[in-house]
Design a protein around this motif. Structure first.
Motif, mmCIF file in Angstrom:
data_model
loop_
_atom_site.group_PDB
_atom_site.id
_atom_site.type_symbol
_atom_site.label_atom_id
_atom_site.label_comp_id
_atom_site.label_asym_id
_atom_site.label_seq_id
_atom_site.Cartn_x
_atom_site.Cartn_y
_atom_site.Cartn_z
ATOM 1 N N GLY A 120 5.596 12.978 -4.185
ATOM 2 C CA GLY A 120 6.066 11.638 -3.864
ATOM 3 C C GLY A 120 6.963 11.607 -2.645
ATOM 4 O O GLY A 120 6.845 10.722 -1.789
ATOM 5 N N ILE A 121 7.870 12.576 -2.552
ATOM 6 C CA ILE A 121 8.807 12.592 -1.428
ATOM 7 C C ILE A 121 8.083 12.874 -0.117
ATOM 8 O O ILE A 121 8.382 12.267 0.921
ATOM 9 C CB ILE A 121 9.921 13.624 -1.681
ATOM 10 N N PHE A 122 7.108 13.787 -0.145
ATOM 11 C CA PHE A 122 6.366 14.066 1.093
ATOM 12 C C PHE A 122 5.487 12.882 1.477
ATOM 13 O O PHE A 122 5.237 12.666 2.668
ATOM 14 C CB PHE A 122 5.539 15.344 0.942
ATOM 15 N N PRO A 182 0.807 -1.231 0.000
ATOM 16 C CA PRO A 182 0.000 0.000 0.000
ATOM 17 C C PRO A 182 0.836 1.276 0.000
ATOM 18 O O PRO A 182 0.519 2.226 -0.720
ATOM 19 C CB PRO A 182 -0.822 -0.129 1.288
ATOM 20 N N ASP A 183 1.902 1.309 0.801
ATOM 21 C CA ASP A 183 2.727 2.520 0.870
ATOM 22 C C ASP A 183 3.374 2.832 -0.480
ATOM 23 O O ASP A 183 3.469 3.991 -0.880
ATOM 24 C CB ASP A 183 3.811 2.363 1.936
ATOM 25 N N THR A 184 3.827 1.800 -1.166
ATOM 26 C CA THR A 184 4.430 1.999 -2.486
ATOM 27 C C THR A 184 3.403 2.519 -3.479
ATOM 28 O O THR A 184 3.672 3.449 -4.246
ATOM 29 C CB THR A 184 5.023 0.683 -3.012
ATOM 30 N N ALA A 185 2.209 1.928 -3.466
ATOM 31 C CA ALA A 185 1.161 2.349 -4.397
ATOM 32 C C ALA A 185 0.776 3.799 -4.168
ATOM 33 O O ALA A 185 0.618 4.586 -5.126
ATOM 34 C CB ALA A 185 -0.058 1.436 -4.261
ATOM 35 N N VAL A 186 0.618 4.188 -2.912
ATOM 36 C CA VAL A 186 0.250 5.577 -2.596
ATOM 37 C C VAL A 186 1.359 6.528 -3.002
ATOM 38 O O VAL A 186 1.104 7.615 -3.541
ATOM 39 C CB VAL A 186 -0.077 5.715 -1.095
ATOM 40 N N THR A 187 2.603 6.139 -2.777
ATOM 41 C CA THR A 187 3.733 7.012 -3.136
ATOM 42 C C THR A 187 3.819 7.218 -4.641
ATOM 43 O O THR A 187 4.012 8.349 -5.107
ATOM 44 C CB THR A 187 5.051 6.399 -2.623
ATOM 45 N N VAL A 188 3.672 6.145 -5.414
ATOM 46 C CA VAL A 188 3.743 6.264 -6.869
ATOM 47 C C VAL A 188 2.613 7.146 -7.386
ATOM 48 O O VAL A 188 2.817 8.015 -8.241
ATOM 49 C CB VAL A 188 3.703 4.871 -7.515
ATOM 50 N N GLY A 204 1.154 18.932 1.941
ATOM 51 C CA GLY A 204 0.491 18.532 3.174
ATOM 52 C C GLY A 204 -0.414 17.337 2.966
ATOM 53 O O GLY A 204 -0.430 16.398 3.784
ATOM 54 N N ALA A 205 -1.179 17.345 1.878
ATOM 55 C CA ALA A 205 -2.070 16.223 1.590
ATOM 56 C C ALA A 205 -1.268 14.961 1.297
ATOM 57 O O ALA A 205 -1.637 13.858 1.723
ATOM 58 C CB ALA A 205 -2.972 16.561 0.404
ATOM 59 N N ALA A 206 -0.158 15.105 0.578
ATOM 60 C CA ALA A 206 0.688 13.951 0.273
ATOM 61 C C ALA A 206 1.265 13.347 1.552
ATOM 62 O O ALA A 206 1.259 12.123 1.740
ATOM 63 C CB ALA A 206 1.817 14.362 -0.671
ATOM 64 N N LEU A 263 1.192 9.133 5.786
ATOM 65 C CA LEU A 263 1.138 8.854 7.219
ATOM 66 C C LEU A 263 -0.034 7.936 7.556
ATOM 67 O O LEU A 263 0.128 6.922 8.257
ATOM 68 C CB LEU A 263 1.025 10.170 7.989
ATOM 69 N N VAL A 264 -1.227 8.281 7.057
ATOM 70 C CA VAL A 264 -2.419 7.488 7.368
ATOM 71 C C VAL A 264 -2.326 6.104 6.739
ATOM 72 O O VAL A 264 -2.745 5.103 7.338
ATOM 73 C CB VAL A 264 -3.687 8.220 6.901
ATOM 74 N N SER A 265 -1.766 6.034 5.526
ATOM 75 C CA SER A 265 -1.610 4.738 4.868
ATOM 76 C C SER A 265 -0.772 3.791 5.723
ATOM 77 O O SER A 265 -1.110 2.610 5.871
ATOM 78 C CB SER A 265 -0.952 4.917 3.492
#
Length: 213
Positions: free
Chosen positions: A39-41, A22-28, A117-119, A124-126
């Motif tokens: 992506g970095i945030f 999940p963290d990877t998917a959200v970052t991409v 901020g949203a990123a 964080l929540v993910s």
């Protein structure tokens, strides 16, 4: 012995971190929407979430959470629901109907970018909503604590190392996506990626909700 334990921990951590989740998917996805900064945030939010898990593990809170069935299930379902919610938003963006010449018009106007901020918040929540992190920290970290070392200090140190490794890996993902941004943000390609990412996030959310500990 200490060096061997550290090397073993780094090896196991690397295998866990590079495995897409999940963290990877959200970052991409956020690197696509918000560029390198987005992506970095997101990666920073994920790593801060892991630092929170490390601190909670050091205090024994994670062990209590894992042992409490109602709390663990509440966290699991909340995290799964958040991933499904992100996935539905991605699918809506992918399937949003447009008028004729949509691609040309979209390419001509600047896309709305995801805020930092949203990123950060999504990363964080993910991570905090992923019950696997609680199980991971509670079960893995004790195996690599050197004999005679204070548990609090050792747990926290190992957790922070894992957090920094995660940030480095996900930030590299973000930079790679950002470099290919001009191609990936073309309307048709962006919608296709949104569709795939949305389906993946929903699948991950449903899997988290359905799987046993």
């Amino acid at each position: 012995m200490l060096a061997g334990s550290i090397l073993a921990f780094l090896g196991v951590s690397a295998l866990v971190i590079v495995t897409p989740g999940p963290d990877t998917a959200v970052t991409v996805r956020n690197a696509l929407l918000g560029g390198r900064a987005g992506g970095i945030f997101t990666a920073l939010g994920v790593s801060v979430g892991q630092a929170v898990w490390a601190f909670a593990t050091s205090l024994g809170i994670v062990a209590l959470l894992v042992a409490s069935e109602p709390l663990f299930l509440a966290m699991k379902y909340a995290g799964a629901a958040y991933l499904v919610w992100l996935g539905l938003h991605a699918l809506r963006a992918a399937w949003r109907p447009g008028e004729g010449g949509e691609d040309a018009a979209a390419a001509a106007r600047p896309a709305r970018r995801l805020g930092r901020g949203a990123a950060f918040r999504q990363g964080l929540v993910s991570d905090l909503g992923n019950p696997k992190m609680a199980v991971f920290f509670a079960s893995l970290l004790p195996q690599f604590v050197p004999a005679g070392q204070p548990a609090f200090t050792a747990f926290l140190a190992l957790g922070l190392v894992f957090s920094l490794m995660t940030f480095a890996w996900l930030a590299a993902y973000a930079v790679a996506v950002a470099k290919a941004g001009d191609v990936l943000r073309r309307p048709r390609i962006r919608r296709a990626i949104e569709g795939v990412t949305g389906a993946l996030l929903i699948a991950l959310g449903l899997r988290i909700a359905a799987e046993q500990r």
